[in-house]
Design an enzyme around this catalytic site. Structure first.
Site, short mmCIF file in Angstrom:
data_model
loop_
_atom_site.label_atom_id
_atom_site.label_comp_id
_atom_site.label_asym_id
_atom_site.label_seq_id
_atom_site.Cartn_x
_atom_site.Cartn_y
_atom_site.Cartn_z
N ASP A 38 59.86 -30.07 -20.95
CA ASP A 38 59.71 -29.14 -19.82
C ASP A 38 58.54 -29.57 -18.95
O ASP A 38 57.65 -30.30 -19.40
CB ASP A 38 59.53 -27.69 -20.32
CG ASP A 38 58.23 -27.47 -21.09
OD1 ASP A 38 57.84 -28.35 -21.89
OD2 ASP A 38 57.58 -26.43 -20.89
N GLU A 82 56.48 -26.00 -23.74
CA GLU A 82 55.05 -26.30 -23.86
C GLU A 82 54.27 -25.76 -22.67
O GLU A 82 53.19 -25.19 -22.83
CB GLU A 82 54.83 -27.81 -23.99
CG GLU A 82 53.47 -28.19 -24.56
CD GLU A 82 52.36 -28.29 -23.53
OE1 GLU A 82 51.20 -28.35 -23.92
OE2 GLU A 82 52.67 -28.29 -22.31
N1 BES Z 1 49.52 -32.47 -21.55
C1 BES Z 1 48.77 -31.27 -21.30
C2 BES Z 1 47.45 -31.26 -22.04
C3 BES Z 1 46.45 -32.19 -21.44
C4 BES Z 1 45.90 -31.89 -20.20
C5 BES Z 1 46.09 -33.34 -22.07
C6 BES Z 1 45.02 -32.77 -19.62
C7 BES Z 1 45.21 -34.22 -21.48
C8 BES Z 1 44.67 -33.94 -20.24
C9 BES Z 1 49.63 -30.07 -21.68
O1 BES Z 1 50.96 -30.20 -21.23
C10 BES Z 1 49.07 -28.85 -21.03
O2 BES Z 1 49.19 -28.73 -19.84
N2 BES Z 1 48.48 -27.94 -21.81
C11 BES Z 1 48.03 -26.68 -21.28
C12 BES Z 1 48.00 -25.65 -22.36
C13 BES Z 1 49.33 -25.03 -22.67
C14 BES Z 1 49.16 -24.02 -23.79
C15 BES Z 1 49.98 -24.40 -21.47
C16 BES Z 1 46.62 -26.79 -20.78
O3 BES Z 1 45.82 -27.58 -21.30
O4 BES Z 1 46.31 -26.04 -19.85
MN MN Z 2 51.77 -32.04 -21.65
MN MN Z 3 50.96 -29.71 -19.02
#
Ligand code: BES
Ligand code: MN
Ligand code: MN
Length: 461
Positions: free
Chosen positions: A92, A157
């Site tokens: 997603d 996610e």
């Molecule tokens: N891939 C990201 C996490 C990430 C962000 C890794 C920046 C490295 C650098 C992941 O898809 C994401 O966006 N995570 C969210 C949290 C989630 C619970 C919605 C985030 O970090 O805001």
């Molecule tokens: Mn991600």
């Molecule tokens: Mn993300």
């Protein structure tokens, strides 16, 4: 060497692997917009499943959840005593809006200057798909994999993985493995590979402030009551000390232990303050006193107001006191902090500082734990070797500010650690207009993943 044949296969199939990623990126699998994109999300899950089947993976199926399906696949013929690697990723993507800020449309993948632009290019379709293409290279070259491999690719996610923990619990036996492999993080820079060893947790809230029973004429009624917009911003402003940047929620910092080693590691692998200033095109940095920007975005917790809305937002002027006002608030948490305690303390404190006459409602939308992966984990060596051989440079080890809560869930429910081998870069506009991935890093990602499977077979797990 059998490994060389696999890498040759990857190199010979670069164009095809790129075209297939294009096809994946054309599917607008926006999990936050089920009314508009629910069908596309389903179609995307099927696309990933078909790709895994074409790659030679077995037992490919969609695991239905109350939300979006999870794609599962495995190949379990590596033989007696061979370890099992579980590949996790997400198909997603974030909403593409605002559309007018994209140079080319978000779901029409376009290459400019060696960068592939599309929503999901780096987060996470490009990174996730690299693993599909890596197992394919092994299976098409030798008819087998060096280790057992399972895929677990989710579709929620970007909206907080609400149904994931339940699914992992139910599939506990099927997901049994020795190590998890995830590519959903960043490299340190162009040509500098990285392994992430620490992630922050995240708690996210909706705040609703309600005042009078209806919007009011601000001339007739203004001055006689607390305006919900003002009550909201006044209360939010009390959450952080403007001098020190410290979060004032009682107990917020309880349990945090930052060691000398933690600070030394960030000093070594983090970006200098100048990088932050330049990247964000901002005149001055601001945040918790006594910590560098690199520390404040990795090993320190934060409090952020992500959205704020209320009252009149249209053209021109309207003399009104709104009946209600709203905010989206989140906190990044680090090791030792207790999300439940902080949730209770935030709610209590926010209510206690609110002006009289308004009602404050706090709703937690999601909660995810941070995680740390031990640097001496044997699979770290395998990942280090795979990245070194692929990029011609040793990886650095990063403490990431972003969150991937499933890493903690895998530790808790499956008892296994996760290797976070990222092929993105922090400047690739994830969650923003013009998201992209370096084409070269997608191709190298495939190679690195193929090499990892080979290397991880040799370490004691
Ligand atoms: N891939 C990201 C996490 C990430 C962000 C890794 C920046 C490295 C650098 C992941 O898809 C994401 O966006 N995570 C969210 C949290 C989630 C619970 C919605 C985030 O970090 O805001
Ligand atoms: Mn991600
Ligand atoms: Mn993300």
């Amino acid at each position: 060497m059998p490994e060389d044949a696999v890498i040759s296969y990857v190199k010979a199939n670069q164009e095809r692997n790129l075209q297939q990623l294009f096809d994946l990126l054309r599917i607008p699998s926006v999990s936050a917009q089920p009314a508009k994109h629910g069908k596309d999300v389903e179609r995307c899950a099927t696309f990933v499943a078909d790709s895994l089947r074409d790659a030679g993976m077995e037992n490919v199926r969609l695991v239905q959840t109350p939300g979006n399906p999870i794609v599962y696949a495995d190949w379990l013929h590596a033989g007696e005593g061979a370890p099992t690697v579980l590949v996790y990723g997400h198909y997603d993507v974030q909403p593409p809006e605002p559309l007018d800020l994209w140079t080319s449309p978000p779901f029409e993948p376009t290459i400019r200057d060696g960068k592939l632009y599309a929503r999901g290019a780096t987060d996470d379709k490009g990174q996730m798909f690299a693993h599909v293409k890596a197992v394919e290279a092994h299976l098409k070259t030798h008819g087998k994999l060096p280790v057992n491999v399972k895929f677990f690719i989710e579709g929620e996610e970007e909206v907080g993985s609400k149904n994931l923990d339940r699914a992992i619990e139910e599939l506990r036996k099927e997901l049994a493995c020795d190590v998890v492999l995830v590519s959903d993080t960043a490299m340190k820079g162009e040509g500098q590979p990285a392994i992430t060893y620490s992630l922050r947790g995240l708690i996210y809230f909706q705040v609703d402030v309600t005042g009078p029973s209806s919007d009011l004429h601000s001339g007739t009624w203004g001055g006689s009551l607390a305006n919900p917009n003002e009550a909201l911003v006044q209360a939010l402003a009390k959450m952080k000390d403007p001098k020190t940047g410290k979060v004032k929620i009682p107990g917020f910092y309880d349990g945090i232990k930052v060691t000398k080693e933690d600070r030394a590691a960030v000093a070594k692998s983090g970006y200098p303050d100048s990088y932050y200033k330049k990247s964000m095109a901002i005149k001055a940095l601001w945040g918790e006193k006594g910590w560098s920007a690199a520390e404040r975005t990795s090993i320190r917790p934060t409090f952020e107001v992500n959205g704020i809305y209320g009252g009149y937002q249209g053209d021109g002027a309207k003399t009104v006191i709104p009946a209600h006002a709203h905010a989206k608030v989140s906190m990044r948490l680090v090791g030792g902090q207790n999300p439940e305690k902080i949730t209770r303390s935030f709610e209590k404190y926010l209510k206690s500082v609110a002006l009289p006459g308004v009602e404050v409602k706090v709703t937690r939308l999601s909660a995810g734990f941070g995680a740390k992966v031990p640097l001496d984990h044997p699979a770290m060596q395998a990942a280090t070797k795979a990245l070194s051989d692929t990029f011609g440079k040793k990886p650095v080890y990063l403490a990431e500010g972003g969150s991937i809560p499933v890493v903690a869930t895998f530790q808790k429910l499956l008892g296994v650690n996760t290797i976070l081998m990222g092929f993105g870069l922090h400047d690739e506009n994830l969650h923003a207009p013009d998201e992209h991935i370096r084409v070269a890093n997608y191709q190298r990602g495939i190679e690195a993943s193929a090499r990892f499977l080979h290397e991880v077979a040799k370490v004691p797990l």
